[in-house]
Motif scaffolding. Structure first.
Motif, PDB file in Angstrom:
ATOM      1  N   GLU A 174       0.833  -1.205   0.000  1.00  0.00           N
ATOM      2  CA  GLU A 174       0.000   0.000   0.000  1.00  0.00           C
ATOM      3  C   GLU A 174       0.867   1.255   0.000  1.00  0.00           C
TER       4      GLU A 174
ATOM      5  N   SER B 181       2.032   1.822  -3.420  1.00  0.00           N
ATOM      6  CA  SER B 181       0.919   2.306  -4.233  1.00  0.00           C
ATOM      7  C   SER B 181       0.708   3.806  -4.057  1.00  0.00           C
TER       8      SER B 181
ATOM      9  N   LEU C 263       3.247   1.970  -9.197  1.00  0.00           N
ATOM     10  CA  LEU C 263       2.867   0.625  -9.629  1.00  0.00           C
ATOM     11  C   LEU C 263       3.010   0.447 -11.134  1.00  0.00           C
TER      12      LEU C 263
ATOM     13  N   ASP D 181      -3.497 -10.683  -4.923  1.00  0.00           N
ATOM     14  CA  ASP D 181      -4.055  -9.327  -4.994  1.00  0.00           C
ATOM     15  C   ASP D 181      -3.013  -8.336  -5.519  1.00  0.00           C
ATOM     16  N   ILE D 182      -1.765  -8.474  -5.069  1.00  0.00           N
ATOM     17  CA  ILE D 182      -0.699  -7.568  -5.502  1.00  0.00           C
ATOM     18  C   ILE D 182      -0.449  -7.710  -6.996  1.00  0.00           C
TER      19      ILE D 182
ATOM     20  N   SER E 217      -2.450  -8.791  -9.318  1.00  0.00           N
ATOM     21  CA  SER E 217      -3.596  -8.265 -10.052  1.00  0.00           C
ATOM     22  C   SER E 217      -3.602  -6.738 -10.074  1.00  0.00           C
ATOM     23  N   GLU E 218      -3.262  -6.126  -8.933  1.00  0.00           N
ATOM     24  CA  GLU E 218      -3.265  -4.670  -8.861  1.00  0.00           C
ATOM     25  C   GLU E 218      -2.146  -4.064  -9.696  1.00  0.00           C
ATOM     26  N   VAL E 219      -0.972  -4.666  -9.670  1.00  0.00           N
ATOM     27  CA  VAL E 219       0.122  -4.152 -10.497  1.00  0.00           C
ATOM     28  C   VAL E 219      -0.230  -4.282 -11.967  1.00  0.00           C
ATOM     29  N   ARG E 220      -0.804  -5.397 -12.355  1.00  0.00           N
ATOM     30  CA  ARG E 220      -1.181  -5.589 -13.755  1.00  0.00           C
ATOM     31  C   ARG E 220      -2.262  -4.606 -14.187  1.00  0.00           C
ATOM     32  N   ARG E 221      -3.081  -4.159 -13.241  1.00  0.00           N
ATOM     33  CA  ARG E 221      -4.095  -3.157 -13.574  1.00  0.00           C
ATOM     34  C   ARG E 221      -3.433  -1.843 -13.973  1.00  0.00           C
ATOM     35  N   HIS E 222      -2.292  -1.542 -13.341  1.00  0.00           N
ATOM     36  CA  HIS E 222      -1.557  -0.308 -13.658  1.00  0.00           C
ATOM     37  C   HIS E 222      -0.560  -0.515 -14.791  1.00  0.00           C
TER      38      HIS E 222
END
Length: 284
Positions: free
Chosen positions: A65, A68, A73, A95-96, A98-103
């Protein structure tokens, strides 16, 4: 500033987990942002024991976090994961990623699914192996299992080169684009054997076995980090694989020549750039 996010164990003394993986990736030109899943005084094979503790999933999530909030990211070009201290770690890693791939959809995930080995059995906490198989390995772009871990992923035993090739094919069908089988002990008694399975073909790397009174710890962490660093530097998968095999042998040879137990990643750091020995790959 682009970098690699490395999430694995760490030791204060010696080289294992992030204590083994971070410096080689830095030496090969990468910024590395490390999050430790456990913090131990030393690796667990020391007869004197060790001190320290596993971090809980909340602590790992809080560290991420913080990254982030820095709005970095999108600058994470690769994620490397290794030893996980508990089943909840697997969920937070998912979760990490997935979140990095979103960015940054181009971020590559290199998963070293640390579970154990035939002589040790499963060495991770309850539930970790199951979640590695069901959740993290299918998410990864590249997986770096040993023979035991690869057999756990596909649910079949491996006892020959042909079975190893088949296992890599089955593993790739489950999600990963590439499989680097980092120790196929059933293939040869004379040589240390690794295999890289890619969409374009399979490749075998072999190098001499070195005899140690006590086998060094952290070699798998070193293999994963050197391959990831080479591939993220723009080398082809095959080039990165050959370089990895040669560089890791150079570190092991220096460790052997100095009669040390801990990997000599600092003393022999030039091996990461220009390995002293070259072992050519075989196309299967």
């Amino acid at each position: 500033m682009r970098g690699i996010l490395s999430i694995q164990s760490h030791v204060t003394y010696g080289h294992a987990g992030n204590g083994c993986a971070v410096f080689p990736m830095q030496r090969m030109g990468h910024e590395v942002w490390a999050i430790n899943t456990v913090q131990f005084s030393n690796h667990t094979q020391h007869p004197q024991g060790w001190t320290g503790q596993a971090h809980d999933a909340k602590q790992i999530a809080e560290m991420f976090e913080g990254l982030s909030k820095l709005n970095v990211l999108s600058q994470i070009k690769g994620i490397v994961t290794g030893y996980l201290g508990g089943a909840s770690h697997c969920d937070v890693i998912a979760d990490i990623v997935s979140e990095v791939r979103r960015h940054n959809p181009d971020c590559l995930y290199f998963c070293d699914p640390v579970m154990g080995a035939p002589d040790k059995g499963c060495i991770v906490s309850e539930g970790v192996a199951e979640l590695l198989v069901s959740k993290l390995l299918p998410m990864a772009d590249v997986i770096v299992p040993n023979q035991f871990e690869l057999s756990q992923f596909i649910g079949e035993p491996i006892s020959s080169l042909e079975e190893a090739e088949r296992a890599c094919t089955i593993a790739r069908e489950k999600g990963p684009k590439m499989v680097l089988a980092k120790h196929l002990h059933s293939v040869s008694d004379e040589a240390f054997t690794m295999m890289l399975a890619t969409p374009d073909g399979n490749y075998l790397a072999q190098r001499p076995h070195l005899s140690f009174d006590r086998q060094p710890v952290g070699v798998g962490d070193l293999i994963t980090s050197v391959f990831a660093a080479g591939y993220l530097n723009g080398a082809t998968a095959v080039e990165a694989f050959e370089h990895c095999n040669n560089a890791v042998y150079g570190i092991l040879k220096a460790t052997h020549d100095k009669a040390e137990w801990e990997l000599q990643t600092i003393a022999a750091q030039n091996e990461f750039i220009s390995p002293s020995d070259v072992f050519k790959l075989k196309t299967l």
